[in-house]
Design a protein around this motif. Structure first.
Motif, short mmCIF file in Angstrom:
data_model
loop_
_atom_site.label_atom_id
_atom_site.label_comp_id
_atom_site.label_asym_id
_atom_site.label_seq_id
_atom_site.Cartn_x
_atom_site.Cartn_y
_atom_site.Cartn_z
N MET A 1 27.77 -18.59 32.53
CA MET A 1 26.49 -18.38 33.20
C MET A 1 26.59 -18.86 34.65
N LYS A 2 26.08 -18.04 35.55
CA LYS A 2 26.14 -18.37 36.98
C LYS A 2 25.13 -19.47 37.33
N THR A 3 25.54 -20.33 38.25
CA THR A 3 24.61 -21.33 38.77
C THR A 3 23.64 -20.63 39.73
N ARG A 4 22.56 -21.31 40.06
CA ARG A 4 21.61 -20.77 41.04
C ARG A 4 22.32 -20.49 42.36
N TYR A 5 23.21 -21.38 42.75
CA TYR A 5 23.94 -21.22 44.00
C TYR A 5 24.82 -19.98 43.96
N GLU A 6 25.56 -19.80 42.87
CA GLU A 6 26.44 -18.63 42.74
C GLU A 6 25.63 -17.33 42.74
N LYS A 7 24.52 -17.32 42.02
CA LYS A 7 23.65 -16.15 41.99
C LYS A 7 23.08 -15.89 43.38
N GLY A 8 22.70 -16.96 44.08
CA GLY A 8 22.16 -16.83 45.43
C GLY A 8 23.17 -16.27 46.41
N ILE A 9 24.39 -16.77 46.36
CA ILE A 9 25.45 -16.26 47.26
C ILE A 9 25.68 -14.78 47.00
N GLU A 10 25.75 -14.40 45.74
CA GLU A 10 25.96 -12.99 45.39
C GLU A 10 24.82 -12.12 45.93
N THR A 11 23.59 -12.56 45.76
CA THR A 11 22.44 -11.80 46.24
C THR A 11 22.42 -11.76 47.76
N LEU A 12 22.70 -12.89 48.39
CA LEU A 12 22.72 -12.95 49.86
C LEU A 12 23.75 -11.98 50.43
N ARG A 13 24.86 -11.86 49.79
CA ARG A 13 25.90 -10.92 50.27
C ARG A 13 25.40 -9.47 50.22
N LEU A 31 23.38 -25.15 60.94
CA LEU A 31 22.60 -26.30 60.47
C LEU A 31 23.43 -27.36 59.78
N GLU A 32 24.73 -27.08 59.56
CA GLU A 32 25.59 -27.98 58.78
C GLU A 32 25.60 -29.41 59.31
N ASP A 33 25.60 -29.59 60.63
CA ASP A 33 25.71 -30.94 61.17
C ASP A 33 24.39 -31.70 61.20
N ILE A 34 23.26 -31.01 61.02
CA ILE A 34 21.98 -31.71 61.09
C ILE A 34 21.18 -31.63 59.79
N ALA A 35 21.24 -30.49 59.11
CA ALA A 35 20.43 -30.32 57.89
C ALA A 35 21.13 -29.38 56.91
N PRO A 36 22.27 -29.81 56.37
CA PRO A 36 23.03 -28.92 55.49
C PRO A 36 22.27 -28.52 54.22
N ASP A 37 21.33 -29.35 53.79
CA ASP A 37 20.58 -29.02 52.58
C ASP A 37 19.72 -27.77 52.76
N ILE A 38 19.31 -27.46 53.99
CA ILE A 38 18.51 -26.25 54.21
C ILE A 38 19.30 -25.02 53.77
N GLY A 39 20.58 -24.97 54.10
CA GLY A 39 21.42 -23.86 53.66
C GLY A 39 21.48 -23.76 52.15
N LYS A 40 21.61 -24.90 51.50
CA LYS A 40 21.63 -24.92 50.03
C LYS A 40 20.32 -24.39 49.47
N TYR A 41 19.18 -24.78 50.07
CA TYR A 41 17.88 -24.31 49.61
C TYR A 41 17.72 -22.81 49.83
N VAL A 43 20.11 -20.59 49.82
CA VAL A 43 20.93 -19.90 48.82
C VAL A 43 20.33 -20.04 47.43
N GLU A 44 20.05 -21.28 47.00
CA GLU A 44 19.59 -21.49 45.64
C GLU A 44 18.18 -20.98 45.39
N PHE A 45 17.25 -21.37 46.25
CA PHE A 45 15.85 -21.02 45.99
C PHE A 45 15.53 -19.60 46.46
N ALA A 46 15.69 -19.36 47.78
CA ALA A 46 15.28 -18.06 48.30
C ALA A 46 16.07 -16.92 47.67
N TYR A 47 17.40 -17.03 47.68
CA TYR A 47 18.22 -15.92 47.18
C TYR A 47 18.56 -16.04 45.70
#
Length: 134
Positions: A1-13, A31-41, A43-47
């Motif tokens: 089963m895909k994680t939310r992150y994996e599913k998000g990356i696939e959808t984002l692509r 955003l990696e140097d200031i707020a890397p969690d935004i990227g995670k959100y 991918v996981e939540f939005a996508y």
């Protein structure tokens, strides 16, 4: 089963052409140097949770997001640029994007729509320049 992150990356692509226009991968890298969690959100939540739902096509979903960003006004112009590219990648035409913006005039007014159309014009121009050099 895909994680939310994996599913998000696939959808984002599905929405991203890394060779044409701004995209979420560039945004997240910036955003990696200031707020890397935004990227995670993103991918996981939005996508991973929202964009991956099955009840709308990618084109309809992209059109909905564009409409929302236009109604938010000038503060959303950088995000609007990103999502105009996303909409084109999802299969919307330039004419459909502009027409959708015109439909918002009665609700948000001419200044807001003019700003959005000018942002679209910029994106269309940049993408046509990139295509000419490809």
């Amino acid at each position: 089963m895909k994680t939310r992150y994996e599913k998000g990356i696939e959808t984002l692509r599905d929405y991203t052409n890394e060779e044409k226009g701004t995209n979420h991968f560039e945004l997240m890298k910036g955003l990696e140097d200031i707020a890397p969690d935004i990227g995670k959100y993103i991918v996981e939540f939005a996508y991973g949770d929202i964009y991956s739902r099955s009840n709308l096509s990618n084109k309809h979903r992209a059109l909905t997001v564009l409409s929302s960003l236009v109604t938010q006004g000038a503060g959303s112009l950088p995000q609007l640029e990103l999502h105009i590219n996303t909409a084109l990648n999802a299969g919307l035409t330039e004419e459909e994007i502009v027409e959708a913006m015109i439909q918002l005039i009665p609700y948000v007014g001419f200044p807001t729509v003019i700003n959005a159309v000018k942002q679209a014009q910029h994106v269309f121009h940049e993408r046509s320049k990139e295509a000419a050099y490809a």
